[in-house]
Each structure stands twice: as structure tokens, then as C-alpha cells.
Design a protein around this motif. Structure first.
Motif, PDB file in Angstrom:
ATOM      1  N   GLN A 172      77.050 -92.188  39.026  1.00 34.97           N
ATOM      2  CA  GLN A 172      76.086 -93.287  39.117  1.00 34.97           C
ATOM      3  C   GLN A 172      76.887 -94.587  39.186  1.00 34.97           C
ATOM      4  O   GLN A 172      77.890 -94.743  38.486  1.00 34.97           O
ATOM      5  N   TYR A 173      76.410 -95.531  40.010  1.00 31.71           N
ATOM      6  CA  TYR A 173      77.134 -96.790  40.209  1.00 31.71           C
ATOM      7  C   TYR A 173      76.211 -97.988  40.186  1.00 31.71           C
ATOM      8  O   TYR A 173      75.075 -97.911  40.658  1.00 31.71           O
ATOM      9  N   ALA A 174      76.739 -99.088  39.681  1.00 30.31           N
ATOM     10  CA  ALA A 174      76.109-100.396  39.824  1.00 30.31           C
ATOM     11  C   ALA A 174      76.776-101.030  41.034  1.00 30.31           C
ATOM     12  O   ALA A 174      77.967-101.370  40.981  1.00 30.31           O
ATOM     13  N   ILE A 175      76.039-101.144  42.125  1.00 28.08           N
ATOM     14  CA  ILE A 175      76.561-101.794  43.322  1.00 28.08           C
ATOM     15  C   ILE A 175      76.196-103.267  43.191  1.00 28.08           C
ATOM     16  O   ILE A 175      75.024-103.632  43.277  1.00 28.08           O
ATOM     17  N   GLU A 176      77.199-104.084  42.925  1.00 24.44           N
ATOM     18  CA  GLU A 176      76.966-105.489  42.640  1.00 24.44           C
ATOM     19  C   GLU A 176      77.623-106.369  43.693  1.00 24.44           C
ATOM     20  O   GLU A 176      78.738-106.101  44.121  1.00 24.44           O
ATOM     21  N   THR A 177      76.901-107.395  44.079  1.00 25.51           N
ATOM     22  CA  THR A 177      77.474-108.419  44.946  1.00 25.51           C
ATOM     23  C   THR A 177      77.343-109.759  44.234  1.00 25.51           C
ATOM     24  O   THR A 177      76.367-110.015  43.543  1.00 25.51           O
TER      25      THR A 177
END
Length: 166
Positions: free
Chosen positions: A48-53
Motif C-alpha cells: 500500500q502506498y501514499a502517492i503524494e505530490t
């Protein structure tokens, strides 16, 4: 980005990234860079990942600001660490019992432990609690962060934070 009649160019914040997530461990070890940097880490099924920009109208590079208000118990902190100061020891158990390894704001400690600033600093210095100070670019710029969390399933990448508004 446009505010009023003024247009501001937006840059990626190049020294921040997304990250893997595990149960009760928000920052689980793997990074997801925003900009190409030669990282060859691979995502794997079941992760699981937090895809952050992160965007900024400043230089696109952040540093730690003053007045830290957010903290997290160190994930690998021992169950019963050696803490010589009685106030710091009591605060450690207050944090562990009320927040576990999830992030908390310093103001949330007020109801449990009103005089916590000194003992909290001791726990940070002992690396039992991690401080997460505000991140700042140049003065007067605008910054923003967007995030979606994904789960890598055998047949797809599921966005698990998708809602009607974003």
C-alpha cells in the motif's frame, strides 16, 4: 496557479516524496519520488502506498520550519525503554497508550499531560518520539500537497482514497 489577477508558476517540491504504508506504520520504508532521481525501488503486489505530490510557487525545495506541533512515537521504540526522567517516562506511556505509533498533535497532549514540552523534548532527544516540524519553502510562496493512497492488487492498482470531491 492564479490568485486574483496574478499567475504564479508551480514547481514540484523535489525533496519530498510519497511512501509505503503498513498497519500502524504510516512511513513504512519505501519511497515514491515525485521527480526522477534514479531510484530503482520496485513496488510489489499487496503493498500500500501514499502517492503524494507537493507543489510550490517558491524554489521547489523545503526545509524544516520552527514551532513543531506534530509528532509520532518511533515505530521501533522498545516496550519499556530506559527513561531516567520520571516526567518523560510518564509522558512516553501516555503517548503509547493514547496514540500508539500514529501521528498526534502536541495540543492533544494537553488534556493528558499539561506540562509536556520539556518531557517531550527529552523523548525526541532520546529518539523515542519523532518530531515532524512544518516544512517551508521561501517566505511568501504558496505550497500544496495532494495525496491518494493505492493498494497493489494482483490484477489492478486500487485507489482506496477516491471520493466524490477528489
Amino acid at each position: 496557479m492564479q490568485i486574483g489577477n496574478k499567475t504564479y508558476p508551480v514547481k514540484c517540491v523535489r525533496n519530498l516524496c510519497g511512501h509505503s504504508i503498513r498497519r500502524y506504520r504510516i512511513h513504512a520504508g519505501k519511497s515514491v519520488p515525485i521527480v526522477k532521481n534514479g531510484d530503482t525501488t520496485r513496488m510489489e503486489e499487496g503493498e500500500q502506498y501514499a502517492i503524494e505530490t507537493f507543489g510550490s510557487t517558491g524554489k521547489g525545495y523545503v526545509t524544516e520550519g520552527p514551532d513543531c506541533s506534530h509528532y509520532m512515537l518511533e515505530f521501533n521504540a522498545p516496550e519499556n525503554p530506559i527513561i531516567r526522567n520520571a516526567n518523560a517516562k510518564a509522558l512516553f506511556y501516555t503517548i503509547r497508550n493514547n496514540f500508539g505509533t500514529l501521528a498526534f498533535a502536541r495540543k492533544w497532549l494537553e488534556e493528558f499531560y499539561p506540562r509536556h514540552i520539556g518531557p517531550l523534548k527529552m523523548l525526541v532527544d532520546q529518539k523515542l518520539v519523532n518530531a515532524y516540524p512544518p516544512l517551508v519553502d521561501i517566505e511568501g510562496c504558496y505550497t500544496a500537497q495532494f495525496e491518494h493512497d493505492i493498494l497493489l492488487r494482483p490484477t489492478c492498482k486500487e485507489v482506496i482514497t477516491r471520493g466524490d470531491d477528489y
